[in-house]
Design a protein around this motif. Sequence first.
Motif, short mmCIF file in Angstrom:
data_model
loop_
_atom_site.label_atom_id
_atom_site.label_comp_id
_atom_site.label_asym_id
_atom_site.label_seq_id
_atom_site.Cartn_x
_atom_site.Cartn_y
_atom_site.Cartn_z
N ARG A 1 -15.91 35.15 14.57
CA ARG A 1 -15.51 34.83 16.18
C ARG A 1 -13.74 34.89 15.80
O ARG A 1 -13.10 34.80 16.63
N ASP A 2 -13.15 34.76 14.63
CA ASP A 2 -11.88 34.90 14.54
C ASP A 2 -11.19 35.97 13.81
O ASP A 2 -10.66 35.78 12.64
N HIS A 3 -11.81 37.11 14.12
CA HIS A 3 -11.32 38.54 13.59
C HIS A 3 -11.49 38.51 12.06
O HIS A 3 -10.75 39.32 11.44
N GLY A 4 -12.68 38.11 11.75
CA GLY A 4 -13.12 38.43 10.37
C GLY A 4 -11.98 37.76 9.40
O GLY A 4 -11.74 38.29 8.24
N ARG A 5 -11.44 36.47 9.59
CA ARG A 5 -10.56 35.86 8.96
C ARG A 5 -11.33 34.77 8.07
O ARG A 5 -12.03 33.78 8.59
N PRO A 6 -11.17 34.76 6.75
CA PRO A 6 -12.07 33.71 6.01
C PRO A 6 -11.44 32.27 6.58
O PRO A 6 -10.38 32.00 7.02
N ILE A 7 -12.48 31.30 6.58
CA ILE A 7 -12.02 30.15 7.32
C ILE A 7 -11.10 29.52 6.55
O ILE A 7 -11.09 29.26 5.23
N GLY A 8 -10.15 28.80 7.21
CA GLY A 8 -8.97 28.02 6.61
C GLY A 8 -7.77 28.92 6.14
O GLY A 8 -6.72 28.53 5.90
N ASP A 9 -7.97 30.32 6.37
CA ASP A 9 -7.07 31.42 5.84
C ASP A 9 -5.56 31.17 6.95
O ASP A 9 -5.72 30.81 8.08
N ARG A 10 -4.61 31.16 6.08
CA ARG A 10 -3.23 31.00 6.66
C ARG A 10 -2.43 32.12 6.57
O ARG A 10 -1.12 31.85 6.83
N THR A 11 -3.04 33.13 5.83
CA THR A 11 -2.25 34.33 5.40
C THR A 11 -2.32 35.49 6.28
O THR A 11 -1.75 36.55 6.21
N PHE A 12 -3.18 35.43 7.17
CA PHE A 12 -3.76 36.38 8.21
C PHE A 12 -4.16 37.63 7.52
O PHE A 12 -3.44 38.78 7.74
#
Length: 387
Positions: free
Chosen positions: A217-228
């Motif tokens: 639901r977050d554009h396939g971002r690993p959870i907690g990712d801050r590097t986009f």
Amino acid sequence: MPRAVATPTGDRIPVAGPWITQLEVDYVTDAVTNAWFSQANMYNERFERAFAEHTGRRHAISLPSCTAGLHLILAALGVGPGDEVVIPDATWIASSAPISYVGATPVFADVDPDSWCLDAGSLRDRITPRTKAVIAVDLYGNMPDMDAIAEVCDEHGVALIEDSAEAVGSSFRGRPAGAFGVASAFSFHGSKTLTTGEGGMLLLDDDELHARCQFLRDHGRPIGDRTFRNTEVAFKYKMTSMQAALGLAQLERVDELVARKREIFSWYRAELAAEPDIAMNAEAEGVVNTYWMVTVVLDDAMRIDKLDLMEALGRRNVDSRPFFFPLSSLEAYRELPQSARCRQGNPVSYGISPRALNLPSGFDLTPERVARVCDALRDAIGELRRG
Ligand SMILES: Cc1ncc(COP(=O)(O)O)c(C=O)c1O
């Protein structure tokens, strides 16, 4: 609790509408003022925690709609091209559209003549080696026989998903709507018993599936990712904090909202009990029906079409909605080969739909306004019978 927003005062009776109090206004005002920066998710987290508790689930994910929730869970379960998903023929297209979003095929089963929800026997007939999931719908606030449906799903190793969009506060044998199957999804559309204007919630128990849904639901971002740096192409499905604040306030009042819906239904039942040709929403033993939409089914012998009745009620300043057309009868599904067979295969859905109508069910109703709707209904039926 006193109302914060105006209720309709005009002559026309709307088909639905919310009950908003100062509590909702206060929470939304707080969210729009304070839920930013490091506090951005404070209302989402509170709403999710409270909703998980309400349904007895481990996890809740607040979303822009129920449709998004059904899409997410199908995607997270890996349902895709070549797979089939069974759904009841009598429901809103939002129950089935997400099956097409993931490239799978919807398979339409019939509904029970009393609950108007998925019939376990018909479900059993529709299961094939390709069936990956079943979406059971709590139609108009009623509940299907979840035990019988779960048994069929277990027998065939098929995932059960509950579309509880219309059924906040309902229950089946002591278990709340939203507690059944691998996951469930609620809608908070403006017409719903508990509303956030638009919005939805996905409920589930499995930690891995929950993590997969959060990722998707977050554009396939690993959870907690801050590097986009995304690892898959996925979706953007989030609820705003203002909606979450509204939802939290409504959830804190859910008992009051549900009690009023049941009261509204009791006013209708008292008005229409003496009409032998009009059936209404059922409530089986062991079920609490929250009557999202008060529905009348006219006796077949009356030969009155729901769209004619809708128009006749409209001329009397009463809004209404047609009972859902069978999905398999919709132009949207004309290319599915099974659609042509459903008229014979799903006789209950096809039998009820043409002669059933949802009456005004909003929180603006009073016993006097319900009496006015019922007078208009009797008058409209009289006119159509004479015509
Ligand atoms: C049975 C059913 N399923 C799903 C939905 C979809 O809800 P939403 O509009 O929040 O996507 C609705 C909404 O009306 C519904 O009635």
